[in-house]
Design an enzyme around this catalytic site. Sequence first.
Site, PDB file in Angstrom:
ATOM      1  N   ASP A   1      -2.277  -4.924   0.167  1.00 32.13           N
ATOM      2  CA  ASP A   1      -1.758  -6.238   0.522  1.00 32.13           C
ATOM      3  C   ASP A   1      -2.518  -6.607   2.009  1.00 32.13           C
ATOM      4  O   ASP A   1      -3.038  -7.721   2.119  1.00 32.13           O
ATOM      5  CB  ASP A   1      -0.322  -6.011   0.849  1.00 32.13           C
ATOM      6  CG  ASP A   1       0.169  -4.961   1.792  1.00 32.13           C
ATOM      7  OD1 ASP A   1      -0.685  -4.378   2.230  1.00 32.13           O
ATOM      8  OD2 ASP A   1       1.464  -4.921   1.795  1.00 32.13           O
TER       9      ASP A   1
ATOM     10  N   GLN B   1       0.898  -1.306   0.001  1.00 33.36           N
ATOM     11  CA  GLN B   1       0.086  -0.094   0.189  1.00 33.36           C
ATOM     12  C   GLN B   1       0.751   1.213   0.198  1.00 33.36           C
ATOM     13  O   GLN B   1       1.903   1.125   0.287  1.00 33.36           O
ATOM     14  CB  GLN B   1      -0.998   0.102   1.278  1.00 33.36           C
ATOM     15  CG  GLN B   1      -2.047  -0.939   1.006  1.00 33.36           C
ATOM     16  CD  GLN B   1      -3.082  -0.657   2.411  1.00 33.36           C
ATOM     17  OE1 GLN B   1      -2.944  -1.252   3.184  1.00 33.36           O
ATOM     18  NE2 GLN B   1      -3.826  -0.113   2.064  1.00 33.36           N
ATOM     19  N   HIS B   2       0.310   2.417  -0.411  1.00 36.05           N
ATOM     20  CA  HIS B   2       0.770   3.826   0.073  1.00 36.05           C
ATOM     21  C   HIS B   2       1.738   4.115  -0.956  1.00 36.05           C
ATOM     22  O   HIS B   2       1.850   5.363  -1.369  1.00 36.05           O
ATOM     23  CB  HIS B   2       1.040   4.226   1.151  1.00 36.05           C
ATOM     24  CG  HIS B   2       0.390   3.637   2.420  1.00 36.05           C
ATOM     25  ND1 HIS B   2      -0.886   3.956   2.408  1.00 36.05           N
ATOM     26  CD2 HIS B   2       0.719   2.517   3.404  1.00 36.05           C
ATOM     27  CE1 HIS B   2      -1.205   3.205   3.650  1.00 36.05           C
ATOM     28  NE2 HIS B   2      -0.386   2.609   4.015  1.00 36.05           N
TER      29      HIS B   2
END
Length: 492
Positions: free
Chosen positions: A250, A71-72
């Site tokens: 994830d 992520q991110h």
Amino acid sequence: MPLVAGVDSSTQSCKVVVRDAETGALVRQGRAPHPDGTEVDPAAWWSALAAAVDAAGGLADVAAVSVAGQQHGMVCLDEAGEVVRPALLWNDTRSAGAATELVEEAGGEPAGRRFWADAVGSVPVASFTVTKLRWLARHEPANADRVAAVCLPHDWLTWRLAGAPGLAALRTDRSDASGTGYWSPATGEYRPDLLERAFGRRPQVPIVLGPAEVAGVLSPGALPGVLDTAGLAGPARPSGEILLGAGAGDNAAAGLGVGAGPGDVVVSIGTSGTVFSVASAPTADPSGTVAGFADASGRFLPLVCTLNAARVLDAAAALLQVDLDQLSDLALSAPAGADGLVMVPYLEGERTPNRPHASGSVHGLTLRTSTPAHLARAAVEGMLCALAAGLDALAAQGAAVRRVILVGGGARSAAVRRIAAQVFACPVIVPPPGEYVADGAARQAAWLALGGAEPPSWSPAGTEEYPAEPVPAIRERYAQARERHLDRPTQG
């Protein structure tokens, strides 16, 4: 029976699993490594995906593919769809100052934190995409000027699998969008005003799909020499098309992979440590401890994340010059609580609590505790205590905690499995070792291929169960050490 494929493009590697869509039975799998670092050229992910697909025997016979990813991460594209600069990953803390700025600009403490929690369910920290965009605008204005679109790692890989058919074809899902800092799980809408506040303008962002919606179709020429030679001309579906799922972040994919339900809290011990549960309503924690994400089933995923998890075990093993199995044996040979030796494991800074420049510390070192076994035990307990603080934070936000489902590479340690039941003070369920993020992506692909209101039910065999064996002294000593640690000045 139709087959489906799930991809986990994680921080450290790419994993591909091919499973039976109806039963979840594993048919074949492959993997390939990713480079180290906190910024990575996305081309490395693409090369690893090609290698992992090849190792998994290709995708010619699958009906659908879904990609889950870390992520991110900030992937910036220019008007031609070319990557502007290496992607900044979730564990890159250079945007910590930007996170502070964004909170201050929204009203400071505590009003600014409440503003962000209400707006997008989470308070910005260095991990979030919105803070990385602020950093880019401040520190690399020439690169920022080139940005036409911004997306996440799994979005970019899905788009490339579709043949990179223009920026308008970028797609994402609710779970990954909820980690950007400019999409609201509560409303299901982007906050373009927050994107502009951070970056100075509004680049294009992916369309957000529901968990069982189609993101596109696999392009036969997407991976030359891999997909072509796998015989994609043979139709996997009556239409001859292989569908691409919306994918997921994830953690949301892992929740789907283990079949987490009400009362289940998933603790995942990988590069990062995460503690999350499936919820029916969005959360908004102004302290920033609990991030109010969305999940991969249409519900919500309150989550606590720590930067330091499995690598704490790696570091302790390296320090003691043993392998991970030997570290586990050492830890289990020491008494619970390690006779008062406590490790606060902030080895790479920390996200929860938000201390990006912190370092680790060891407390209670005496002649008696100066042994490899005591240090091994303290490393395992310290890592688990940091995660247990996340469990407490979820409970404070209303999460029911019936049991913990323990997954991730760190769960393969016998010491971690046994000590977890002492630290968490609730039953611990450990599914058999597997690639649960990739499995969750595969389960989403099966949902896409088979249809239905819910994803197919897959039940992993061989699950271990550990009854609650609370040892309160472990948490109590850790809490005391942590408070002393947080009172000291940090670097940076």
